[in-house]
Design an enzyme around this catalytic site. Structure first.
Site, PDB file in Angstrom:
ATOM      1  N   CYS A   1     -11.143  -1.767   2.968  1.00 35.16           N
ATOM      2  CA  CYS A   1     -10.003  -1.982   4.625  1.00 35.16           C
ATOM      3  C   CYS A   1      -9.568  -1.496   4.741  1.00 35.16           C
ATOM      4  CB  CYS A   1      -9.161  -3.291   4.264  1.00 35.16           C
ATOM      5  SG  CYS A   1      -9.420  -4.735   3.292  1.00 35.16           S
TER       6      CYS A   1
ATOM      7  N   GLU B   1      -5.090   1.933   6.773  1.00 32.77           N
ATOM      8  CA  GLU B   1      -5.555   2.460   5.891  1.00 32.77           C
ATOM      9  C   GLU B   1      -5.963   3.453   4.938  1.00 32.77           C
ATOM     10  OE1 GLU B   1      -5.360  -1.972   3.831  1.00 32.77           O
ATOM     11  OE2 GLU B   1      -6.000  -0.738   1.929  1.00 32.77           O
TER      12      GLU B   1
ATOM     13  N   ARG C   1       0.518  -1.282  -0.190  1.00 32.47           N
ATOM     14  CA  ARG C   1       0.310  -0.023  -0.330  1.00 32.47           C
ATOM     15  C   ARG C   1       1.098   1.372   0.147  1.00 32.47           C
ATOM     16  NH1 ARG C   1      -3.163  -4.075   0.171  1.00 32.47           N
ATOM     17  NH2 ARG C   1      -2.204  -3.884  -1.995  1.00 32.47           N
TER      18      ARG C   1
HETATM   19  C1  LIG Z   1     -15.471  -2.211  -1.436  1.00 32.92           C
HETATM   20  C2  LIG Z   1     -13.833  -1.551  -2.216  1.00 32.92           C
HETATM   21  C3  LIG Z   1     -13.108  -2.461  -1.842  1.00 32.92           C
HETATM   22  C4  LIG Z   1     -11.483  -2.321  -1.899  1.00 32.92           C
HETATM   23  N1  LIG Z   1     -10.934  -3.108  -2.114  1.00 32.92           N
HETATM   24  C5  LIG Z   1      -9.421  -3.005  -1.681  1.00 32.92           C
HETATM   25  C6  LIG Z   1      -8.544  -3.695  -2.339  1.00 32.92           C
HETATM   26  O1  LIG Z   1      -9.079  -5.002  -2.565  1.00 32.92           O
HETATM   27  N2  LIG Z   1      -7.042  -3.378  -2.229  1.00 32.92           N
HETATM   28  C7  LIG Z   1      -6.416  -2.271  -2.216  1.00 32.92           C
HETATM   29  O2  LIG Z   1      -5.740  -2.123  -2.293  1.00 32.92           O
HETATM   30  N3  LIG Z   1      -7.649  -1.272  -2.053  1.00 32.92           N
HETATM   31  C8  LIG Z   1      -8.867  -1.825  -1.735  1.00 32.92           C
HETATM   32  N4  LIG Z   1      -9.578  -1.006  -1.310  1.00 32.92           N
HETATM   33  C9  LIG Z   1      -9.068   0.336  -1.342  1.00 32.92           C
HETATM   34  C10 LIG Z   1      -9.261   1.089  -2.898  1.00 32.92           C
HETATM   35  O3  LIG Z   1      -9.733   0.932  -3.878  1.00 32.92           O
HETATM   36  C11 LIG Z   1      -7.853   2.288  -3.106  1.00 32.92           C
HETATM   37  O4  LIG Z   1      -7.459   2.432  -2.170  1.00 32.92           O
HETATM   38  C12 LIG Z   1      -7.574   2.864  -4.256  1.00 32.92           C
HETATM   39  O5  LIG Z   1      -7.113   2.973  -4.888  1.00 32.92           O
HETATM   40  C13 LIG Z   1      -7.729   3.943  -4.372  1.00 32.92           C
HETATM   41  O6  LIG Z   1      -8.470   4.822  -5.570  1.00 32.92           O
HETATM   42  P1  LIG Z   1      -9.134   6.224  -5.545  1.00 32.92           P
HETATM   43  O7  LIG Z   1      -9.091   7.496  -6.949  1.00 32.92           O
HETATM   44  O8  LIG Z   1     -10.309   5.844  -4.711  1.00 32.92           O
HETATM   45  O9  LIG Z   1      -8.024   6.789  -4.516  1.00 32.92           O
HETATM   46  P2  LIG Z   1      -8.852   7.973  -3.106  1.00 32.92           P
HETATM   47  O10 LIG Z   1      -9.326   7.178  -2.247  1.00 32.92           O
HETATM   48  O11 LIG Z   1      -9.821   9.580  -3.660  1.00 32.92           O
HETATM   49  O12 LIG Z   1      -7.099   8.081  -2.396  1.00 32.92           O
HETATM   50  C14 LIG Z   1      -6.618   7.674  -1.673  1.00 32.92           C
HETATM   51  C15 LIG Z   1      -5.157   8.366  -1.675  1.00 32.92           C
HETATM   52  O13 LIG Z   1      -4.815   8.901  -2.924  1.00 32.92           O
HETATM   53  C16 LIG Z   1      -4.419   9.763  -3.483  1.00 32.92           C
HETATM   54  N5  LIG Z   1      -4.401  10.328  -4.355  1.00 32.92           N
HETATM   55  C17 LIG Z   1      -5.706   9.883  -5.724  1.00 32.92           C
HETATM   56  N6  LIG Z   1      -5.483  10.543  -6.428  1.00 32.92           N
HETATM   57  C18 LIG Z   1      -4.396  10.904  -6.719  1.00 32.92           C
HETATM   58  C19 LIG Z   1      -3.346  11.632  -7.794  1.00 32.92           C
HETATM   59  N7  LIG Z   1      -3.994  11.712  -9.565  1.00 32.92           N
HETATM   60  N8  LIG Z   1      -2.189  11.711  -7.809  1.00 32.92           N
HETATM   61  C20 LIG Z   1      -1.623  11.562  -6.351  1.00 32.92           C
HETATM   62  N9  LIG Z   1      -2.158  11.249  -5.406  1.00 32.92           N
HETATM   63  C21 LIG Z   1      -3.054  10.577  -5.633  1.00 32.92           C
HETATM   64  C22 LIG Z   1      -5.300  10.331  -2.819  1.00 32.92           C
HETATM   65  O14 LIG Z   1      -4.842  11.687  -2.173  1.00 32.92           O
HETATM   66  C23 LIG Z   1      -5.487   9.761  -1.366  1.00 32.92           C
HETATM   67  O15 LIG Z   1      -3.471   9.987  -0.666  1.00 32.92           O
HETATM   68  C24 LIG Z   1     -11.295  -0.526  -1.700  1.00 32.92           C
HETATM   69  C25 LIG Z   1     -12.687  -0.058  -1.167  1.00 32.92           C
HETATM   70  C26 LIG Z   1     -13.616  -0.922  -1.660  1.00 32.92           C
HETATM   71  C27 LIG Z   1     -14.396   1.002  -1.555  1.00 32.92           C
END
Ligand SMILES: Cc1cc2nc3c(=O)[nH]c(=O)nc-3n(C[C@H](O)[C@H](O)[C@H](O)COP(=O)(O)OP(=O)(O)OC[C@H]3O[C@@H](n4cnc5c(N)ncnc54)[C@H](O)[C@@H]3O)c2cc1C
Length: 292
Positions: A218, A288, A170
């Site tokens: 998570c 996380e 992560r």
């Molecule tokens: C149902 C569900 C299941 C999930 N399963 C998993 C799994 O199996 N494995 C896993 O790893 N995660 C999982 N997650 C968590 C999530 O999917 C991941 O962390 C994903 O990477 C988040 O992406 P996001 O675009 O929504 O980021 P956000 O939640 O919007 O942001 C997360 C972080 O990334 C940064 N960020 C976002 N975009 C940028 C950018 N362009 N430049 C710089 N920083 C940026 C943000 O500032 C923040 O620090 C799950 C979430 C849900 C809701």
């Protein structure tokens, strides 16, 4: 909005963030900004820096919890057309930061490109998934990244390529403020075989995760060699509730949010879980998710 003179079209004030996150909770951002190009993003970032306005980059909001009081600062969302573009490159695809991971996986299935199927069922934007090195038992996104384009707060754009990139659980060594896009090295394969794999992973996720209820995946990181979910389960916390927030019966590392939940409910529940797990197993769980 003197601060953002000339950028009024992409800036809104006192903008509700709840609809932009998977938990659907929390207050507004002082400024919500959606640049349409890299140049505009650089302009916005410099303007915020000059005026000492804290900036936050929001992807799909699948890993963030917004405070009830909202975010004092500028939340920058790379959701406009340019940032969603995906283009073929030799040996794979290049996706801009705002492209949706689920849609990218499906595009790979259609085009017979293999490598990204391990990300099936992980919601997020490319930027968020790269920042978090999203993944799990089937593999992490970092495994197939060839290069990442980034931008500093000052607006300087550069490319980080392998072998200079390092990914861990992560996390990664990409420290630049903005991820603009990434190039993935993908192999050619039979679309039917890739689809079969995607379906298998999807069925596994459906059976083990509480889909269909608002959550942020998570909540805690797995401590080295241990499962956070198993530790929470062992502490007898499945179903534990504070207000509208409750620990999932299906996967103890998921907190679910009912309609009337407040962020403060989730935060109190997080503290209760931490305390109970520490008491039972002497392990301190690290978050996380990010709390803004
Ligand atoms: C149902 C569900 C299941 C999930 N399963 C998993 C799994 O199996 N494995 C896993 O790893 N995660 C999982 N997650 C968590 C999530 O999917 C991941 O962390 C994903 O990477 C988040 O992406 P996001 O675009 O929504 O980021 P956000 O939640 O919007 O942001 C997360 C972080 O990334 C940064 N960020 C976002 N975009 C940028 C950018 N362009 N430049 C710089 N920083 C940026 C943000 O500032 C923040 O620090 C799950 C979430 C849900 C809701």
């Amino acid at each position: 909005m003197k601060l953002f003179t000339g950028l009024e079209e992409i800036v809104s004030s006192n903008h509700s963030l709840a609809p932009h996150t998977w938990l659907g909770l929390g207050g507004p951002a002082t400024y919500f900004i959606e640049p349409t190009s890299v140049e505009q993003l650089a302009q916005v970032s410099r303007r915020c820096r000059e005026n000492e306005i804290p900036t936050y980059v929001l992807g799909s909001g699948a890993n963030v919890l917004i405070d009830d009081a909202g975010v004092k600062g500028a939340v920058i969302h790379l959701g406009r057309e340019y940032f969603k573009q995906v283009t073929p490159v030799a040996g794979g695809l290049r996706a801009n930061a705002g492209a949706d991971m689920g849609q990218l996986v499906l595009r790979c299935v259609r085009q017979g490109l293999s490598g990204l199927e391990s990300l099936t069922g992980i919601p997020g934007s490319i930027g968020g998934c790269v920042r978090m090195n999203a993944g799990g038992a089937f593999g992490d996104i970092g495994n197939i990244i060839q290069s990442v384009d980034v931008m500093s707060e000052g607006g300087e754009v550069f490319t980080r390529s392998r072998p200079d990139l390092a990914f861990a659980y992560r996390s990664s060594n990409i420290n630049a403020k903005f991820i603009l896009g990434a190039t993935f090295g993908l192999g050619e394969d039979d679309p039917h075989r890739i689809l079969k794999q995607v379906k298998q992973i999807w069925i596994y996720k459906k059976n083990t995760q509480p889909l269909g209820h608002r959550n942020a995946g998570c909540i805690f990181k797995n401590p080295r060699g241990l499962s956070a979910g198993a530790l929470i389960d062992r502490a007898g916390l499945k179903g534990k509730r504070v207000g509208g927030a409750h620990v999932s019966q299906k996967h103890a590392n998921f907190i679910l949010a009912d309609e009337d939940t407040k962020t403060s409910d989730v935060l109190k529940l997080i503290n209760k879980v931490r305390e109970a797990v520490y008491k039972k197993s002497q392990v301190y769980l690290e978050l996380e998710i990010e709390v803004w």
